[in-house]
Design a protein around this motif. Structure first.
Motif, PDB file in Angstrom:
ATOM      1  N   ILE A 168       0.840  -1.193   0.000  1.00  0.00           N
ATOM      2  CA  ILE A 168       0.000   0.000   0.000  1.00  0.00           C
ATOM      3  C   ILE A 168       0.875   1.242   0.000  1.00  0.00           C
ATOM      4  N   ARG A 169       0.237   2.382  -0.261  1.00  0.00           N
ATOM      5  CA  ARG A 169       0.937   3.669  -0.250  1.00  0.00           C
ATOM      6  C   ARG A 169       0.142   4.649   0.603  1.00  0.00           C
ATOM      7  N   THR A 170       0.860   5.415   1.429  1.00  0.00           N
ATOM      8  CA  THR A 170       0.222   6.511   2.161  1.00  0.00           C
ATOM      9  C   THR A 170       0.744   7.830   1.593  1.00  0.00           C
ATOM     10  N   TYR A 171      -0.021   8.892   1.822  1.00  0.00           N
ATOM     11  CA  TYR A 171       0.338  10.194   1.270  1.00  0.00           C
ATOM     12  C   TYR A 171       0.840  11.157   2.340  1.00  0.00           C
ATOM     13  N   SER A 172       0.757  10.747   3.585  1.00  0.00           N
ATOM     14  CA  SER A 172       1.175  11.588   4.707  1.00  0.00           C
ATOM     15  C   SER A 172       1.809  10.705   5.766  1.00  0.00           C
ATOM     16  N   SER A 173       2.457  11.331   6.735  1.00  0.00           N
ATOM     17  CA  SER A 173       3.066  10.566   7.832  1.00  0.00           C
ATOM     18  C   SER A 173       2.771  11.188   9.188  1.00  0.00           C
TER      19      SER A 173
ATOM     20  N   THR B 255       4.718   1.896   1.041  1.00  0.00           N
ATOM     21  CA  THR B 255       5.431   3.078   0.568  1.00  0.00           C
ATOM     22  C   THR B 255       4.841   4.247   1.332  1.00  0.00           C
ATOM     23  N   ILE B 256       5.673   4.928   2.111  1.00  0.00           N
ATOM     24  CA  ILE B 256       5.155   6.017   2.947  1.00  0.00           C
ATOM     25  C   ILE B 256       5.436   7.369   2.304  1.00  0.00           C
ATOM     26  N   GLY B 257       4.493   8.282   2.510  1.00  0.00           N
ATOM     27  CA  GLY B 257       4.618   9.604   1.919  1.00  0.00           C
ATOM     28  C   GLY B 257       4.794  10.688   2.953  1.00  0.00           C
ATOM     29  N   ALA B 258       5.524  11.726   2.565  1.00  0.00           N
ATOM     30  CA  ALA B 258       5.606  12.954   3.359  1.00  0.00           C
ATOM     31  C   ALA B 258       4.851  14.024   2.580  1.00  0.00           C
TER      32      ALA B 258
ATOM     33  N   GLY C 106       6.601  14.364  -0.973  1.00  0.00           N
ATOM     34  CA  GLY C 106       5.747  15.269  -1.725  1.00  0.00           C
ATOM     35  C   GLY C 106       4.897  14.538  -2.746  1.00  0.00           C
ATOM     36  N   ASN C 107       3.738  15.085  -3.015  1.00  0.00           N
ATOM     37  CA  ASN C 107       2.814  14.498  -3.982  1.00  0.00           C
ATOM     38  C   ASN C 107       2.258  15.603  -4.885  1.00  0.00           C
ATOM     39  N   GLU C 108       2.686  15.596  -6.155  1.00  0.00           N
ATOM     40  CA  GLU C 108       2.282  16.613  -7.130  1.00  0.00           C
ATOM     41  C   GLU C 108       2.570  18.024  -6.610  1.00  0.00           C
ATOM     42  N   HIS C 109       3.627  18.113  -5.834  1.00  0.00           N
ATOM     43  CA  HIS C 109       4.009  19.384  -5.208  1.00  0.00           C
ATOM     44  C   HIS C 109       4.442  20.405  -6.259  1.00  0.00           C
ATOM     45  N   VAL C 110       5.255  19.969  -7.200  1.00  0.00           N
ATOM     46  CA  VAL C 110       5.718  20.854  -8.272  1.00  0.00           C
ATOM     47  C   VAL C 110       4.545  21.236  -9.172  1.00  0.00           C
TER      48      VAL C 110
END
Length: 204
Positions: free
Chosen positions: A20-25, A44-47, A79-83
């Motif tokens: 699984i993937r998370t988008y925040s921590s 997969t962990i996200g910041a 980051g997720n689609e930050h740019v």
């Protein structure tokens, strides 16, 4: 969300997937990796990064700690689609440098301003990716739409693999052409960056 609810959800997911993937921590999401380990799920962990500098710092610190403490963490997405959103990542009490402010002030129109801000955004994102890479021992990347990767080879050089988002719906591509258009974008990245691992991190 309670620990019991997370555990229930992950047990259900474990019947259908291995990862699984998370988008925040932060904000409760930091509970997910150790509970996922109970069910054998890799994660997969996200910041999450946005314009909140205090939260950004907490996210980066949390993602590093989670990767150190949980052996089922097999990648980090900073980051997720930050740019794509045109945001510039600041941490804690950090501010834009005088040079960055000068560059922004020198813009002659909105298009030029957007390009300058994007360049600063990518440069700062690369610094954060390098920081996370230094402090962890799992692959590190960021999640961006395909043309961000196309336009920024310096970002490709900074990551361990490309986490690409192929989103034909948001590009107004007709549904019958969606798969072909997405595969073309994927193949373009493969041709541009031979030998670089590419993961389709979002599709739809």
């Amino acid at each position: 969300t309670s620990v019991a609810q997370i555990r229930s959800d992950l047990r259900m997911l474990a019947r259908h997937t291995r990862a699984i993937r998370t988008y925040s921590s932060t904000g409760g999401v930091e509970l997910v990796p150790p509970i996922a380990a109970e069910t054998g799920l890799k994660i997969t962990i996200g910041a999450w990064l946005d314009t909140n500098s205090q939260r950004n710092e907490r996210e980066i610190r949390s993602v590093i700690e989670l990767a150190k403490r949980n052996s089922n963490v097999h990648a980090i997405v900073v980051g997720n689609e930050h740019v794509m959103r045109g945001e510039i990542a600041l941490l804690g009490d950090e501010k834009l440098t005088p040079e960055e402010n000068e560059q922004i002030a020198a813009a002659h129109n909105a298009t030029e301003l957007a390009k300058i801000k994007e360049k600063i955004s990518v440069a700062r994102l690369i610094k954060l990716i390098h920081r996370v890479k230094r402090e962890t021992n799992v692959p590190v990347t960021t999640g961006e739409i395909w043309n961000t990767w196309r336009d920024h080879p310096e970002l490709v050089s900074a990551v361990d693999f490309i986490a690409v988002h192929l989103l034909p719906y948001w590009e107004n591509i007709p549904d019958r052409q969606a798969v072909d258009a997405s595969l073309q974008a994927y193949q373009q990245l493969r041709q541009m960056y031979p030998g670089k691992r590419i993961v389709i991190a979002e599709f739809g």
